[in-house]
Design an enzyme around this catalytic site. Structure first.
Site, short mmCIF file in Angstrom:
data_model
loop_
_atom_site.label_atom_id
_atom_site.label_comp_id
_atom_site.label_asym_id
_atom_site.label_seq_id
_atom_site.Cartn_x
_atom_site.Cartn_y
_atom_site.Cartn_z
CD GLU A 250 -2.47 1.40 2.69
OE1 GLU A 250 -2.74 0.37 3.33
OE2 GLU A 250 -2.75 2.55 3.09
NE ARG B 146 -0.83 8.76 4.79
CZ ARG B 146 -0.74 7.94 5.81
NH1 ARG B 146 0.17 8.12 6.73
NH2 ARG B 146 -1.55 6.92 5.90
CB THR C 182 -3.77 8.32 2.12
OG1 THR C 182 -2.73 7.58 2.75
CG2 THR C 182 -4.14 9.47 3.04
CE LYS D 281 -6.45 2.16 7.13
NZ LYS D 281 -5.32 2.72 6.39
#
Ligand code: 3PG
Length: 213
Positions: free
Chosen positions: A47, A51, A74, A134
């Site tokens: 993943e 960011r 994200t 998640k």
């Protein structure tokens, strides 16, 4: 892609290894060797968090690594979904879930692992058809005991807890019946990435890949 198909795909990704590395990569030059070390250590699902300014290029580079399955983390907006998809991400992860984000992933055929931290959030996603979520932020939301409690009334949802997971507590999560895998950044420490210590990262990946579940 329907929510049911997305969750099925998320379950397949979760089955690849006990841990999904959560990666914050600043320098695109680190992408290939980092992904190679993690895949070699037995963690193929990666993943890449959106960011850093380099994140989309990092996804592009990591997607070339044989054996790797690269997703974008994200995801917050439909624009993120489009950018992740264009960069070659094959799955998405979000810290929470909004209807706009879910719509965008379903329309873009990007399987999403949407985030939930409470029974109500999990129930809303279940109503829409998502059964693989998640659990975020895992430790701050009560950790494994909280997830165990959510699993009692809602056993049909499986989770990938992320946020504060480490080698110390990973077993607490992975031993729960409603946990398929966990996410964590500890397998790719910032200092090891910056110094190019790929051997250390491969060792950390190997330890994480050997966690029982
Ligand atoms: C994240 O999305 O940042 C993950 O929750 C990573 O959390 P960690 O750094 O505690 O593993």
């Amino acid at each position: 892609m329907t929510p049911q198909q997305a969750s099925l795909h998320a379950r397949e990704i979760a089955a690849l290894a006990p841990i999904i590395p959560v990666l914050v990569v600043d320098d695109v030059a680190h992408a290939r060797p980092l992904a190679e070390a993690l895949v070699a250590g037995g963690l193929p699902a990666l993943e890449v968090t959106l960011r850093t300014p380099a994140a989309l290029d990092v996804i592009r580079e990591m997607a070339k690594v044989p054996g790797g399955v690269v997703g974008a983390g994200t995801l917050l907006t439909p624009e993120d979904v489009q950018a992740a998809k264009e960069a070659g991400a094959t799955f998405g992860v979000s810290p929470g879930a909004t209807d706009r984000l879910l719509d965008a992933c379903e329309e873009a055929d990007l399987p999403l692992l949407p985030g939930a931290a409470t029974a109500t959030e999990a129930m809303r996603l279940l109503e829409r058809g998502y059964t693989m979520l998640k659990f975020f932020p895992a430790e701050a939301s009560g950790g494994a005991p909280a997830l165990k409690s959510i699993g009692a009334p809602i056993p049909q949802i499986s989770f990938c807890p992320t946020g504060g997971v480490s080698m110390k507590n990973a077993n607490d999560y992975l031993s729960l019946p409603n946990v398929l895998c966990a996410g964590g950044s500890w397998v790719a420490p910032k200092d090891a990435v910056e110094s190019g210590d790929w051997a250390r990262i491969e060792t950390l990946a190997r330890e994480a890949a050997a966690l029982p579940r």
